[in-house]
Design an enzyme around this catalytic site. Sequence first.
Site, mmCIF file in Angstrom:
data_model
loop_
_atom_site.group_PDB
_atom_site.id
_atom_site.type_symbol
_atom_site.label_atom_id
_atom_site.label_comp_id
_atom_site.label_asym_id
_atom_site.label_seq_id
_atom_site.Cartn_x
_atom_site.Cartn_y
_atom_site.Cartn_z
ATOM 1 N N LYS A 79 -15.200 -23.757 -12.576
ATOM 2 C CA LYS A 79 -14.955 -24.599 -11.406
ATOM 3 C C LYS A 79 -14.009 -25.709 -11.845
ATOM 4 O O LYS A 79 -13.951 -26.052 -13.032
ATOM 5 C CB LYS A 79 -16.289 -25.214 -10.939
ATOM 6 C CG LYS A 79 -16.304 -25.620 -9.505
ATOM 7 C CD LYS A 79 -16.692 -24.480 -8.596
ATOM 8 C CE LYS A 79 -16.634 -24.896 -7.146
ATOM 9 N NZ LYS A 79 -16.978 -23.807 -6.222
ATOM 10 N N VAL A 188 -17.706 -21.968 7.440
ATOM 11 C CA VAL A 188 -18.758 -20.957 7.305
ATOM 12 C C VAL A 188 -19.805 -21.115 8.419
ATOM 13 O O VAL A 188 -20.131 -20.156 9.125
ATOM 14 C CB VAL A 188 -19.456 -21.042 5.930
ATOM 15 C CG1 VAL A 188 -20.564 -20.012 5.820
ATOM 16 C CG2 VAL A 188 -18.445 -20.839 4.805
ATOM 17 N N ALA A 264 -24.740 -23.385 2.050
ATOM 18 C CA ALA A 264 -24.347 -24.509 1.199
ATOM 19 C C ALA A 264 -24.668 -24.251 -0.274
ATOM 20 O O ALA A 264 -25.702 -23.662 -0.598
ATOM 21 C CB ALA A 264 -25.060 -25.775 1.666
HETATM 22 P P1 NAI Z 1 -16.465 -27.065 5.696
HETATM 23 O O1 NAI Z 1 -15.982 -28.336 5.086
HETATM 24 O O2 NAI Z 1 -15.525 -26.228 6.489
HETATM 25 O O3 NAI Z 1 -17.731 -27.356 6.646
HETATM 26 C C1 NAI Z 1 -18.744 -28.243 6.322
HETATM 27 C C2 NAI Z 1 -19.200 -28.865 7.639
HETATM 28 O O4 NAI Z 1 -20.362 -29.655 7.384
HETATM 29 C C3 NAI Z 1 -18.162 -29.792 8.258
HETATM 30 O O5 NAI Z 1 -17.963 -29.451 9.610
HETATM 31 C C4 NAI Z 1 -18.779 -31.179 8.108
HETATM 32 O O6 NAI Z 1 -18.416 -32.054 9.152
HETATM 33 C C5 NAI Z 1 -20.255 -30.843 8.132
HETATM 34 N N1 NAI Z 1 -21.140 -31.826 7.510
HETATM 35 C C6 NAI Z 1 -20.950 -32.536 6.373
HETATM 36 N N2 NAI Z 1 -22.028 -33.297 6.119
HETATM 37 C C7 NAI Z 1 -22.920 -33.036 7.102
HETATM 38 C C8 NAI Z 1 -24.226 -33.498 7.386
HETATM 39 N N3 NAI Z 1 -24.828 -34.390 6.599
HETATM 40 N N4 NAI Z 1 -24.851 -33.030 8.483
HETATM 41 C C9 NAI Z 1 -24.265 -32.133 9.286
HETATM 42 N N5 NAI Z 1 -23.010 -31.659 9.072
HETATM 43 C C10 NAI Z 1 -22.360 -32.102 7.996
HETATM 44 O O7 NAI Z 1 -17.099 -26.250 4.493
HETATM 45 P P2 NAI Z 1 -17.444 -24.697 4.442
HETATM 46 O O8 NAI Z 1 -16.335 -23.967 3.792
HETATM 47 O O9 NAI Z 1 -17.940 -24.261 5.776
HETATM 48 O O10 NAI Z 1 -18.647 -24.670 3.402
HETATM 49 C C11 NAI Z 1 -19.962 -25.048 3.801
HETATM 50 C C12 NAI Z 1 -20.883 -24.986 2.614
HETATM 51 O O11 NAI Z 1 -20.907 -23.644 2.105
HETATM 52 C C13 NAI Z 1 -20.455 -25.852 1.417
HETATM 53 O O12 NAI Z 1 -21.614 -26.334 0.773
HETATM 54 C C14 NAI Z 1 -19.722 -24.898 0.510
HETATM 55 O O13 NAI Z 1 -19.774 -25.321 -0.842
HETATM 56 C C15 NAI Z 1 -20.530 -23.622 0.727
HETATM 57 N N6 NAI Z 1 -19.806 -22.422 0.438
HETATM 58 C C16 NAI Z 1 -18.650 -22.131 1.107
HETATM 59 C C17 NAI Z 1 -17.954 -20.964 0.827
HETATM 60 C C18 NAI Z 1 -16.720 -20.593 1.595
HETATM 61 O O14 NAI Z 1 -16.299 -19.418 1.515
HETATM 62 N N7 NAI Z 1 -16.108 -21.502 2.347
HETATM 63 C C19 NAI Z 1 -18.408 -20.021 -0.202
HETATM 64 C C20 NAI Z 1 -19.690 -20.388 -0.803
HETATM 65 C C21 NAI Z 1 -20.323 -21.564 -0.503
#
Ligand code: NAI
Length: 360
Positions: A79, A188, A264
């Site tokens: 990472k 996601v 997450a």
């Molecule tokens: P993203 O940044 O597109 O979405 C995260 C969402 O969570 C945002 O809309 C944000 O406003 C919201 N958020 C942040 N803090 C919050 C809270 N306290 N309460 C409610 N909503 C909140 O990120 P993404 O790509 O959707 O990833 C989501 C999770 O999945 C992360 O933890 C990431 O590490 C994990 N992940 C993502 C992968 C991917 O392919 N994008 C792969 C494996 C894991």
Amino acid sequence: MQITELSIPSHERVLRCEDASTGLCALIAIHSTVLGPALGGVRMAEYADQGAALEDVLRLSAGMTAKAALANLPLGGGKAVIMGNPKQDKTPALLAAFGRHVEALGGRYIAGQDSGLTVADLNQIATTTRYVVGTDDAVAHGRTRASGDPSPATALGVLHGIRAAVRQRFGSAQLSGVRVAVQGAGAVGGRLVEHLAAAGAEVRVCDIDPTRVEPLTDLPNVSAIALADWQTAEVDVLAPCALGGAIREDCVAALRAAIVAGAANNQLATLGAGAGLHQRGILYAPDFVINAGGLIHLKRRSDGADDAAVLERLTTIDPTLTIIFERSSDENQAPSAIADQLAAARVRQGAFRLQRRQAA
Ligand code: NAI
């Protein structure tokens, strides 16, 4: 370009990479290359200090080793974090400088996307290194090939994982009428809500950014839930899809869901939270198993697999979780502990095979 090698016993290599002319200050952590090159996303974020950034990169890179091992991919775990505000500090020159550091590692570390970076940013990194995945077709070159945004595959993998957990707990993988509360409607989580709604689930969703929730509430059986009410919602499944640490040990007693299964990374704030869920009989789908869809997509697409082959491979998340759930029940240990043990065993087997090949 200045590189400082940090001595961290748990990791093969940890490098601090700096570049004064672009302001780059990054850490690249290679946890293990026993099973293959260390593929892992690049996160750009503001950290309180370098210690906080180091802690993040060490934990995330170790998680990637476990994720690849349990997804049966020939990959190790790594990472990178770039310290800085992605909205203000990210420049093409800084990303290109980061790419030069990745290139200098000769393929031991392969960079992908994580929070703070977009596919366009990976395209920029790819101008100075061959060792990057998740770029788009226009810039794919060298040993790796274009693979694009992994989020749709992650969301689909999480859906398979939720089905496995629902089957384990309720005896049927049907999602019709199953109540799910999703935290985080981003790349996601937003897609997961769409899949769940299409499968007939009753979905409640929250996000700190209300503009992400609003369009989803037009879907059948999808409604908004207040941020403060998400964790204690009376639902069957809690799906944390925002940031890490959603499930804290001291909050476990208040949960009313039967299952915790979401996208997450590092959902459990501490190991104790996993044990607490198990003690309360709440089935937890270990994060690095259920969210492996993105990694599967990146690896298989960069190897030249088509969409159908990737989709087929994503279905393996269900049986992998089922094995973990069964062992957890047989051995009365938390699924998170079982998943850690299985991943460690696969890495040990890989190390043994490697030693034998080297000795031959
Ligand atoms: P993203 O940044 O597109 O979405 C995260 C969402 O969570 C945002 O809309 C944000 O406003 C919201 N958020 C942040 N803090 C919050 C809270 N306290 N309460 C409610 N909503 C909140 O990120 P993404 O790509 O959707 O990833 C989501 C999770 O999945 C992360 O933890 C990431 O590490 C994990 N992940 C993502 C992968 C991917 O392919 N994008 C792969 C494996 C894991």
